[in-house]
Design a protein around this motif. Structure first.
Motif, PDB file in Angstrom:
ATOM      1  N   THR A   1     -23.576 -47.136  -9.922  1.00 26.92           N
ATOM      2  CA  THR A   1     -23.949 -45.722  -9.922  1.00 26.92           C
ATOM      3  C   THR A   1     -24.688 -45.322 -11.186  1.00 26.92           C
ATOM      4  O   THR A   1     -24.834 -44.148 -11.466  1.00 26.92           O
TER       5      THR A   1
ATOM      6  N   ALA B   1     -27.021 -41.501  -4.333  1.00 30.61           N
ATOM      7  CA  ALA B   1     -25.600 -41.669  -4.636  1.00 30.61           C
ATOM      8  C   ALA B   1     -25.213 -40.644  -5.678  1.00 30.61           C
ATOM      9  O   ALA B   1     -25.997 -40.342  -6.569  1.00 30.61           O
ATOM     10  N   SER B   2     -24.045 -40.098  -5.557  1.00 24.60           N
ATOM     11  CA  SER B   2     -23.591 -39.139  -6.563  1.00 24.60           C
ATOM     12  C   SER B   2     -22.423 -39.734  -7.327  1.00 24.60           C
ATOM     13  O   SER B   2     -21.696 -40.578  -6.814  1.00 24.60           O
ATOM     14  N   HIS B   3     -22.270 -39.274  -8.560  1.00 25.46           N
ATOM     15  CA  HIS B   3     -21.137 -39.726  -9.352  1.00 25.46           C
ATOM     16  C   HIS B   3     -19.905 -39.030  -8.830  1.00 25.46           C
ATOM     17  O   HIS B   3     -19.840 -37.826  -8.748  1.00 25.46           O
ATOM     18  N   GLY B   4     -18.940 -39.800  -8.475  1.00 28.62           N
ATOM     19  CA  GLY B   4     -17.646 -39.270  -8.095  1.00 28.62           C
ATOM     20  C   GLY B   4     -16.634 -39.899  -9.012  1.00 28.62           C
ATOM     21  O   GLY B   4     -16.885 -40.115 -10.178  1.00 28.62           O
TER      22      GLY B   4
ATOM     23  N   GLN C   1     -22.339 -39.901  -1.111  1.00 25.57           N
ATOM     24  CA  GLN C   1     -21.628 -41.036  -1.692  1.00 25.57           C
ATOM     25  C   GLN C   1     -22.130 -42.296  -1.007  1.00 25.57           C
ATOM     26  O   GLN C   1     -22.487 -42.277   0.171  1.00 25.57           O
ATOM     27  N   TRP C   2     -22.135 -43.422  -1.723  1.00 24.06           N
ATOM     28  CA  TRP C   2     -22.593 -44.671  -1.116  1.00 24.06           C
ATOM     29  C   TRP C   2     -21.774 -45.016   0.109  1.00 24.06           C
ATOM     30  O   TRP C   2     -22.280 -45.563   1.076  1.00 24.06           O
ATOM     31  N   ARG C   3     -20.485 -44.684   0.108  1.00 20.94           N
ATOM     32  CA  ARG C   3     -19.648 -45.019   1.266  1.00 20.94           C
ATOM     33  C   ARG C   3     -20.058 -44.221   2.503  1.00 20.94           C
ATOM     34  O   ARG C   3     -19.660 -44.563   3.610  1.00 20.94           O
ATOM     35  N   GLU C   4     -20.843 -43.172   2.324  1.00 19.13           N
ATOM     36  CA  GLU C   4     -21.296 -42.355   3.449  1.00 19.13           C
ATOM     37  C   GLU C   4     -22.629 -42.833   4.015  1.00 19.13           C
ATOM     38  O   GLU C   4     -23.084 -42.330   5.030  1.00 19.13           O
TER      39      GLU C   4
ATOM     40  N   ARG D   1     -27.613 -35.398  -1.657  1.00 16.06           N
ATOM     41  CA  ARG D   1     -26.646 -36.121  -2.483  1.00 16.06           C
ATOM     42  C   ARG D   1     -25.497 -36.567  -1.602  1.00 16.06           C
ATOM     43  O   ARG D   1     -24.831 -35.761  -0.985  1.00 16.06           O
TER      44      ARG D   1
END
Length: 89
Positions: free
Chosen positions: A41, A31-34, A57-60, A55
């Motif tokens: 996170t 997961a990356s920090h967005g 996103q969790w939504r991905e 890297r």
């Protein structure tokens, strides 16, 4: 819609989050920090630096991968409980 997941032992949340990210790292998911959405996170930067992973996103993360993470968490928790019940700490 209400959630049926009730936190029984609130002190375990951090340990479960850490386990989630460790398993995600083992599967090559990071997961990356967005934009901060309040999602889990806190370990994302540490895991994002591990080589060999992508890297994202969790939504991905696909439902299949999320299921793999959840299944692995369950397996580890059962194994830990069996050790405790059998007298091994």
């Amino acid at each position: 819609m209400s959630r049926s997941n009730k936190v029984v032992v609130p002190d375990c949340k951090a340990a479960l989050n850490q386990m989630k990210y460790e398993i995600a790292a083992e599967l090559g998911l990071f997961a990356s920090h967005g934009v901060s959405t309040g999602a889990d996170t806190e370990f994302a930067d540490e895991l994002g630096g591990v080589s060999g992973g992508t890297r994202i996103q969790w939504r991905e993360v696909t439902s299949r991968d999320v299921g793999s993470i959840g299944g692995s968490i369950t397996q580890r928790l059962v194994a830990q409980a069996e050790k405790v019940l059998n007298g091994y700490s």
